[in-house]
Design an enzyme around this catalytic site. Structure first.
Site, PDB file in Angstrom:
ATOM      1  CG  ASP A  95      -1.350  -6.715  -0.667  1.00 33.38           C
ATOM      2  OD1 ASP A  95      -2.123  -5.916  -1.216  1.00 33.38           O
ATOM      3  OD2 ASP A  95      -1.265  -6.839   0.567  1.00 33.38           O
TER       4      ASP A  95
ATOM      5  CD  GLU B  92       0.758  -4.421   3.100  1.00 36.60           C
ATOM      6  OE1 GLU B  92       0.202  -5.503   3.329  1.00 36.60           O
ATOM      7  OE2 GLU B  92       1.591  -4.264   2.174  1.00 36.60           O
TER       8      GLU B  92
END
Length: 279
Positions: free
Chosen positions: A58, A161
């Site tokens: 990420d 997430e």
């Protein structure tokens, strides 16, 4: 549907759902995120951005897109290892900075965390509480540097997430924006491969690095391809529980797990509540 990445970014040969973007969608997504980062910095009147470099996919993807938007001088990376972080992963973080040619600092956060642990020793034995100290310490340092250099703080959170609450409140989501916040994890890997992130980083085991041996999949109880699929079809898509189980061929317990994560983390996606005003 044509996919831009030659090698598969799927975690298994038969994932519950293929969420990869077409070539045209991938190019448009890249352009949209790059423009978004540039606009956030310009609108803030900032000199650039600060980004925590963890070595994970990420932050690595966000770094690549930030350099594309702002140039090498526009990004200041911070690598903030603690005693529980894997040295190889931290080495990956520095490797990303070197590959991109951006300025970066290595800040050892263990002494800072130890000051918290010494201040409240009875809390230091709680694994989750201690892990969150590391994450929140990094957030403070990100803003310390950003404030001093007139920069914005870029977040690295993705949609999987965000929707499951897999982040620390006022920690890794204490940021000014989330450039990849609308991408499922599968799409993060795909876009990362598309922009040239090395494959070993694209496909590495995701971890928040909150304690030794911690992995995202173990903590969530599901792999990301399954989480992505259930979020896309059931939570975001609105398909019923039974239809989701049938469509994705996943256990009912998996759907219930994702729904539970989503519902229990609702407070993370909202402003802190206050009593109703009396008019």
């Amino acid at each position: 549907m044509s996919h831009a990445s030659e090698q598969s970014v799927l975690l298994s040969d038969d994932p519950p759902l293929d969420l990869r973007l077409s070539d045209d969608e991938l190019a448009a997504t890249r352009e949209r995120i790059v423009s978004f980062i540039r606009d956030v910095v310009d609108d803030a009147g900032a000199e650039g951005a600060v980004l925590g470099l963890s070595g994970g996919i990420d932050s690595t993807l966000t770094a690549h897109l930030a350099v594309e938007a702002l140039g090498e001088d526009g990004l200041h990376g911070l690598t903030m290892p603690s005693a529980v972080n894997d040295a190889d992963v931290m080495s990956d973080a520095e490797r990303v900075a070197h590959d991109l040619g951006v300025e970066y600092d290595v800040i050892e956060i263990q002494p800072i965390a130890e000051a918290f642990f010494d201040a409240v020793p009875e809390a230091a034995t709680d694994q989750m509480a201690a892990g969150n100290v590391y994450v929140r310490t990094r957030a403070v340092l990100n803003y310390f540097v950003a404030n001093a250099e007139n920069r914005v703080v870029l977040g690295t959170g993705n949609r999987a997430e965000a929707m499951t609450g897999y982040y620390t409140k006022y920690g890794d989501q204490a940021v000014d924006c989330n450039p990849i916040g609308n991408l499922y994890k599968q799409q993060v890997r795909q876009l990362a491969a598309h922009v040239g992130v090395p494959r070993d980083l694209v496909m590495q085991e995701p971890t928040a690095g909150m304690w030794e041996g911690q992995t995202d999949a173990e903590e969530m109880g599901l792999d990301y391809d399954t989480v992505d699929a259930i979020l896309a079809v059931h939570v975001d898509g609105g398909l019923s529980r039974s239809a989701t189980v049938s469509e994705l061929d996943v256990p009912e317990e998996a759907v219930d797990r994702v729904v539970d994560l989503h519902e229990r983390s609702a407070h993370k996606r909202a402003m802190p509540p206050a009593p109703a005003r009396e008019l």
